[in-house]
Design an enzyme around this catalytic site. Sequence first.
Site, PDB file in Angstrom:
ATOM      1  N   SER A 124       0.833  -1.211   0.000  1.00 53.69           N
ATOM      2  CA  SER A 124       0.000   0.000   0.000  1.00 53.69           C
ATOM      3  C   SER A 124       0.863   1.254   0.000  1.00 53.69           C
ATOM      4  CB  SER A 124      -0.882  -0.008   1.254  1.00 53.69           C
ATOM      5  OG  SER A 124      -1.495   1.254   1.438  1.00 53.69           O
ATOM      6  N   TYR A 148      -1.586  -0.588  10.530  1.00 47.52           N
ATOM      7  CA  TYR A 148      -1.857  -1.195   9.213  1.00 47.52           C
ATOM      8  C   TYR A 148      -0.678  -0.924   8.280  1.00 47.52           C
ATOM      9  CZ  TYR A 148      -3.318  -1.378   4.386  1.00 47.52           C
ATOM     10  OH  TYR A 148      -3.350  -1.624   3.034  1.00 47.52           O
ATOM     11  N   LYS A 152       2.359  -3.530   6.489  1.00 45.73           N
ATOM     12  CA  LYS A 152       2.701  -3.625   5.065  1.00 45.73           C
ATOM     13  C   LYS A 152       4.202  -3.385   4.865  1.00 45.73           C
ATOM     14  CE  LYS A 152      -1.321  -4.556   3.306  1.00 45.73           C
ATOM     15  NZ  LYS A 152      -1.563  -5.887   2.710  1.00 45.73           N
TER      16      LYS A 152
HETATM   17  C1  WQD Z   1      -9.512   9.563   0.712  1.00 46.77           C
HETATM   18  C2  WQD Z   1      -9.685  11.067   0.940  1.00 46.77           C
HETATM   19  C3  WQD Z   1     -10.005  11.641   3.248  1.00 46.77           C
HETATM   20  C4  WQD Z   1     -13.891   9.580   3.628  1.00 46.77           C
HETATM   21  C5  WQD Z   1      -6.911   4.523   2.764  1.00 46.77           C
HETATM   22  C6  WQD Z   1      -5.744   3.735   3.279  1.00 46.77           C
HETATM   23  C7  WQD Z   1      -4.962   3.160   2.123  1.00 46.77           C
HETATM   24  C8  WQD Z   1      -5.875   2.365   1.238  1.00 46.77           C
HETATM   25  C9  WQD Z   1      -7.030   3.214   0.758  1.00 46.77           C
HETATM   26  C10 WQD Z   1      -5.646   0.081   1.946  1.00 46.77           C
HETATM   27  C11 WQD Z   1      -8.935  11.573   2.155  1.00 46.77           C
HETATM   28  C12 WQD Z   1     -11.259  11.965   2.435  1.00 46.77           C
HETATM   29  C13 WQD Z   1     -12.691  10.079   3.129  1.00 46.77           C
HETATM   30  C14 WQD Z   1     -14.911  10.486   4.031  1.00 46.77           C
HETATM   31  C15 WQD Z   1     -13.506  12.322   3.402  1.00 46.77           C
HETATM   32  N1  WQD Z   1      -6.352   1.239   1.940  1.00 46.77           N
HETATM   33  N2  WQD Z   1     -12.508  11.425   3.019  1.00 46.77           N
HETATM   34  N3  WQD Z   1     -14.670  11.833   3.893  1.00 46.77           N
HETATM   35  O1  WQD Z   1      -7.285   7.392   3.642  1.00 46.77           O
HETATM   36  O2  WQD Z   1      -6.449   7.978   1.288  1.00 46.77           O
HETATM   37  O3  WQD Z   1      -6.426   5.618   2.044  1.00 46.77           O
HETATM   38  O4  WQD Z   1      -7.715   3.709   1.940  1.00 46.77           O
HETATM   39  O5  WQD Z   1      -4.667  -0.206   1.329  1.00 46.77           O
HETATM   40  O6  WQD Z   1      -3.956   2.350   2.658  1.00 46.77           O
HETATM   41  O7  WQD Z   1      -4.901   4.633   3.984  1.00 46.77           O
HETATM   42  O8  WQD Z   1      -8.587   6.696   1.578  1.00 46.77           O
HETATM   43  O9  WQD Z   1     -10.919   6.907   0.878  1.00 46.77           O
HETATM   44  O10 WQD Z   1     -10.378   6.929   3.370  1.00 46.77           O
HETATM   45  O11 WQD Z   1      -9.787   8.904   1.947  1.00 46.77           O
HETATM   46  O12 WQD Z   1     -13.306  13.547   3.295  1.00 46.77           O
HETATM   47  O13 WQD Z   1     -16.019  10.097   4.506  1.00 46.77           O
HETATM   48  O14 WQD Z   1     -11.068  11.330   1.192  1.00 46.77           O
HETATM   49  O15 WQD Z   1      -9.740  12.663   4.208  1.00 46.77           O
HETATM   50  O16 WQD Z   1      -8.457  12.881   1.874  1.00 46.77           O
HETATM   51  P1  WQD Z   1      -7.154   7.034   2.203  1.00 46.77           P
HETATM   52  P2  WQD Z   1     -10.005   7.315   1.968  1.00 46.77           P
END
Ligand code: WQD
Length: 335
Positions: A124, A148, A152
């Site tokens: 990741s 997490y 990885k």
């Molecule tokens: C994306 C953006 C949030 C939800 C994570 C893991 C990564 C991978 C993918 C496993 C960010 C914003 C999100 C919401 C929001 N997983 N957001 N409101 O955190 O980039 O990555 O998932 O491998 O390892 O870290 O993904 O989709 O949670 O967030 O504003 O309800 O959307 O702040 O900027 P993230 P995400």
Amino acid sequence: MNILVTGGLGYIGSHTCVALLEAGYNVIAADNLSNSKVENINKIKQITGQEILFYQIDVVNEDSVNRIFNNHKIDGIIHFAGLKAVGESVDIPLDYYYNNIVSTMVLARACKRYGVKRFVFSSSATVYGDNRVPFIENMELLPTTNPYGETKAMCERILSDIAKVPSDFSIALLRYFNPVGAHESGLIGEAPKGIPNNLMPYVTQVAKGKLEKLRIFGNDYPTIDGTGVRDYIHVLDLAEGHVAALENLKEGAHVYNLGTGQGTSVLEIVKAFEEANSIKIPYQIVERRHGDIAECYADVSKAERELGWKAKRDLVEMCRDAWKFEKNYKELVES
Ligand code: WQD
């Protein structure tokens, strides 16, 4: 060739099983169904017209894993199975270290025992920590903000070390950015249990009316519009990247970013989703989410150069396919 896909009925796993079958491989899926549905076996068959073999096992269980290797000649492994929620990993770190690291070692031991050299590992972009963007494979990794991410990074180090033993392993360590979207059939896609942590499934559930509005976690980041920037990649592009990695394995362990190389903000995702699907997504700006970084997107030149792979699906397709699955999935479940 027979490919063992652990976590093979999950979101990325099921799409990769489709890509493998369409590329002419035989697929054996192993999954404990903790975050997937057994119905995906039939959906994969519906999409490809081909069968997959399925074992409902926990891949931390060495006897269960050995049973698969005893029953089948395995030519390669793609290891997805593991716990993957960043926030949850802070609350139950021991479960994350145990599941994610022991499963990887059990599979590597089975490969040694049965002479299997091809190993593709699901890593990741989280392992980069709060590095400067764009993230490049040979960058020094910084501590991540969560167990997490640490699991990885540790698995990457374990696999890299065992691959240093001459001719034992050919390993691809694939660092995913933000997988979104679904197969164009609408049959398989991202169906998180409970309230979604990730952005796109949350947006599709707001579009469906299941959730009232999107909470945007902060608009005071040093980014184009203040909201978080990520590298969103269509899950089918990601799946095809695994086939490319399998087909271009070379001795030792080699890291590849699987992203698009494009950064997109939360507000830009909302706008793209609204325009692609002619739906309004109500939202409210709230405080930042703990552990989030401002920007995360990839330099993708190495995968293109060495694997001959490049993501080809755009944001419109990501948003359209995600929405089609959400509509189709809910109808299937509720019918
Ligand atoms: C994306 C953006 C949030 C939800 C994570 C893991 C990564 C991978 C993918 C496993 C960010 C914003 C999100 C919401 C929001 N997983 N957001 N409101 O955190 O980039 O990555 O998932 O491998 O390892 O870290 O993904 O989709 O949670 O967030 O504003 O309800 O959307 O702040 O900027 P993230 P995400």
